[in-house]
Enzyme design. Structure first.
Site, PDB file in Angstrom:
ATOM      1  N   ASN A  68       0.853  -1.184   0.000  1.00 54.98           N
ATOM      2  CA  ASN A  68       0.000   0.000   0.000  1.00 54.98           C
ATOM      3  C   ASN A  68       0.893   1.240   0.000  1.00 54.98           C
ATOM      4  O   ASN A  68       1.482   1.590   1.010  1.00 54.98           O
ATOM      5  CB  ASN A  68      -0.905  -0.016   1.230  1.00 54.98           C
ATOM      6  CG  ASN A  68      -1.854   1.166   1.279  1.00 54.98           C
ATOM      7  OD1 ASN A  68      -1.961   1.947   0.324  1.00 54.98           O
ATOM      8  ND2 ASN A  68      -2.552   1.314   2.395  1.00 54.98           N
ATOM      9  N   LYS A  70       0.035   4.275  -0.320  1.00 55.16           N
ATOM     10  CA  LYS A  70      -0.644   5.405   0.320  1.00 55.16           C
ATOM     11  C   LYS A  70      -0.436   6.692  -0.485  1.00 55.16           C
ATOM     12  O   LYS A  70      -0.391   6.655  -1.713  1.00 55.16           O
ATOM     13  CB  LYS A  70      -0.196   5.529   1.780  1.00 55.16           C
ATOM     14  CG  LYS A  70      -0.437   4.245   2.584  1.00 55.16           C
ATOM     15  CD  LYS A  70      -0.190   4.410   4.060  1.00 55.16           C
ATOM     16  CE  LYS A  70      -0.438   3.090   4.780  1.00 55.16           C
ATOM     17  NZ  LYS A  70      -0.283   3.206   6.240  1.00 55.16           N
ATOM     18  N   HIS A 152      -9.441   0.432   5.533  1.00 54.40           N
ATOM     19  CA  HIS A 152      -8.160   0.766   6.160  1.00 54.40           C
ATOM     20  C   HIS A 152      -8.395   1.751   7.300  1.00 54.40           C
ATOM     21  O   HIS A 152      -9.275   2.605   7.242  1.00 54.40           O
ATOM     22  CB  HIS A 152      -7.200   1.355   5.126  1.00 54.40           C
ATOM     23  CG  HIS A 152      -5.786   1.408   5.598  1.00 54.40           C
ATOM     24  ND1 HIS A 152      -5.326   2.388   6.446  1.00 54.40           N
ATOM     25  CD2 HIS A 152      -4.729   0.599   5.343  1.00 54.40           C
ATOM     26  CE1 HIS A 152      -4.047   2.180   6.697  1.00 54.40           C
ATOM     27  NE2 HIS A 152      -3.654   1.096   6.039  1.00 54.40           N
ATOM     28  N   GLU A 154      -6.989   4.343   8.253  1.00 55.36           N
ATOM     29  CA  GLU A 154      -6.918   5.766   7.927  1.00 55.36           C
ATOM     30  C   GLU A 154      -8.230   6.246   7.315  1.00 55.36           C
ATOM     31  O   GLU A 154      -8.611   7.412   7.490  1.00 55.36           O
ATOM     32  CB  GLU A 154      -5.731   6.016   6.990  1.00 55.36           C
ATOM     33  CG  GLU A 154      -4.398   5.815   7.689  1.00 55.36           C
ATOM     34  CD  GLU A 154      -3.279   5.351   6.774  1.00 55.36           C
ATOM     35  OE1 GLU A 154      -2.199   5.010   7.308  1.00 55.36           O
ATOM     36  OE2 GLU A 154      -3.478   5.293   5.542  1.00 55.36           O
ATOM     37  N   GLU A 222      -4.855  -5.304  10.764  1.00 55.07           N
ATOM     38  CA  GLU A 222      -3.909  -4.205  10.926  1.00 55.07           C
ATOM     39  C   GLU A 222      -4.179  -3.470  12.229  1.00 55.07           C
ATOM     40  O   GLU A 222      -5.031  -2.571  12.281  1.00 55.07           O
ATOM     41  CB  GLU A 222      -4.029  -3.224   9.751  1.00 55.07           C
ATOM     42  CG  GLU A 222      -3.611  -3.806   8.424  1.00 55.07           C
ATOM     43  CD  GLU A 222      -3.199  -2.717   7.455  1.00 55.07           C
ATOM     44  OE1 GLU A 222      -2.087  -2.794   6.909  1.00 55.07           O
ATOM     45  OE2 GLU A 222      -3.979  -1.760   7.262  1.00 55.07           O
ATOM     46  N   GLY A 228       2.658   2.355  10.893  1.00 58.81           N
ATOM     47  CA  GLY A 228       3.526   3.509  10.741  1.00 58.81           C
ATOM     48  C   GLY A 228       4.194   3.978  12.014  1.00 58.81           C
ATOM     49  O   GLY A 228       4.824   5.032  12.041  1.00 58.81           O
ATOM     50  N   SER A 268       3.675  -2.014  10.298  1.00 53.73           N
ATOM     51  CA  SER A 268       5.128  -1.865  10.388  1.00 53.73           C
ATOM     52  C   SER A 268       5.876  -3.142  10.016  1.00 53.73           C
ATOM     53  O   SER A 268       6.925  -3.457  10.590  1.00 53.73           O
ATOM     54  CB  SER A 268       5.542  -1.370  11.786  1.00 53.73           C
ATOM     55  OG  SER A 268       5.019  -0.076  12.036  1.00 53.73           O
TER      56      SER A 268
END
Length: 312
Positions: A68, A70, A152, A154, A222, A228, A268
């Protein structure tokens, strides 16, 4: 901070071992009690390693690794990344997918080796129209995408998409022939308050309530606290959630779907930790963020499938 004790891990292994092969019926009250113990013991990091056995992949699906990208990249940097991916030697028995920013999908599709499929990072809930800034499933199909990432964290926690909306988006994408990488995962405060399973099950239920078929769905666990941040769930932490998600599918969808559906880990993941994570029986691959922007490292993660073939 300590993870679940070895004895607890052993109980879980005894309770859930082989779900991919036989999916035995569990005593719900006992499994719930074990989940509550895990809730109270799981923490972010550990100096202790969980015990492992032979963990060759038990399901029938291929190992799956998605990258991904992003909101990253320029024409120049993506040209370099594609060149690195084209020259990389990738294990054959892995499905590999990358999700570039929308405006670069055409560039990537026209230059990337066909060995690697293309995914959208998001899609609209229905057919296109007067929806400024959105990308339709039809447009993704038109440009050659095979997959789309939905749910996701986000999109959930920054954009504000709720479980039901995400489930409807997944159903529409599947109805139009796209595969769906369906993301679930808990925030830090939810993990620390013992709600990991509750949150993940609720998110998974929204997909189950909406999707017409699980044939082209890959579930991505996730944990939000690991995306991240540089913090990675230990192999045993990830395995505990993956096996719980698979058991939820067995009890709420079917044993066949539980066995066949690939559950991948994201948070990560990098070239240094992917091999150990891949050894876990119910980790069927990865959804990779930052490390997918580095061609050689992403190739290392793809090739961690070889860890499935060895005894630790």
């Amino acid at each position: 901070m300590a993870v679940a004790s070895t004895s607890l891990a052993s109980q879980l292994s005894a309770q859930f071992s082989g779900l991919r092969r036989s999916c035995p019926k569990l005593d719900h009250s006992h499994s719930h009690s074990l989940f509550q113990q895990v809730h109270s013991h799981i923490r972010l990091s550990s100096s202790r390693k969980g015990s492992r056995g032979v963990v060759s992949m038990a399901g029938t699906g291929k190992f799956f690794v998605g990258g991904n990208w992003k909101c990253n990249g320029t024409k120049e940097s993506i040209t370099k990344l594609v060149s690195d991916l084209n020259s990389a030697k990738l294990e054959a028995d892995v499905d590999v997918v990358v999700a570039p920013p929308f405006i670069y999908i055409d560039q990537v599709k026209n230059t990337l080796n066909a060995r690697i499929e293309i995914s959208g990072q998001n899609s609209w809930v229905g057919k296109g129209g007067a929806f400024t800034g959105e990308i339709s499933v039809e447009q993704l199909n038109d440009i050659g995408c095979k997959w789309v990432i939905l749910g996701h964290s986000e999109r959930r926690h920054i954009i504000g998409e709720d479980d039901q909306f995400i489930g409807k988006k997944a159903a529409y994408a599947l109805s139009q022939g796209l595969g769906v990488i369906a993301c679930v995962g808990e925030k830090l405060e939810e993990r620390e308050s013992g709600k990991t399973f509750d949150v993940c099950f609720q998110q998974l239920k929204a997909f189950a309530d909406a999707v017409p078929s699980w044939e082209n769905v890959v579930i991505a666990y996730e944990p939000v606290w690991a995306i991240g941040t540089g913090k990675v769930a230990t192999p045993i932490q990830a395995q505990e959630v993956h096996v719980a998600l698979r058991d939820w599918l067995r009890k709420n969808v079917s044993a066949e779907i539980a066995s066949k559906t690939r559950i991948i880990y994201g948070g990560s993941v990098n070239g240094g930790n992917s091999a150990e994570l891949a050894k876990q029986e119910d980790i069927d691959g990865f959804l990779v963020g930052g490390a997918s922007l580095k061609g050689p490292e992403f190739a290392t993660i793809v090739n961690s499938v070889t860890s499935k073939k060895v005894a630790a």
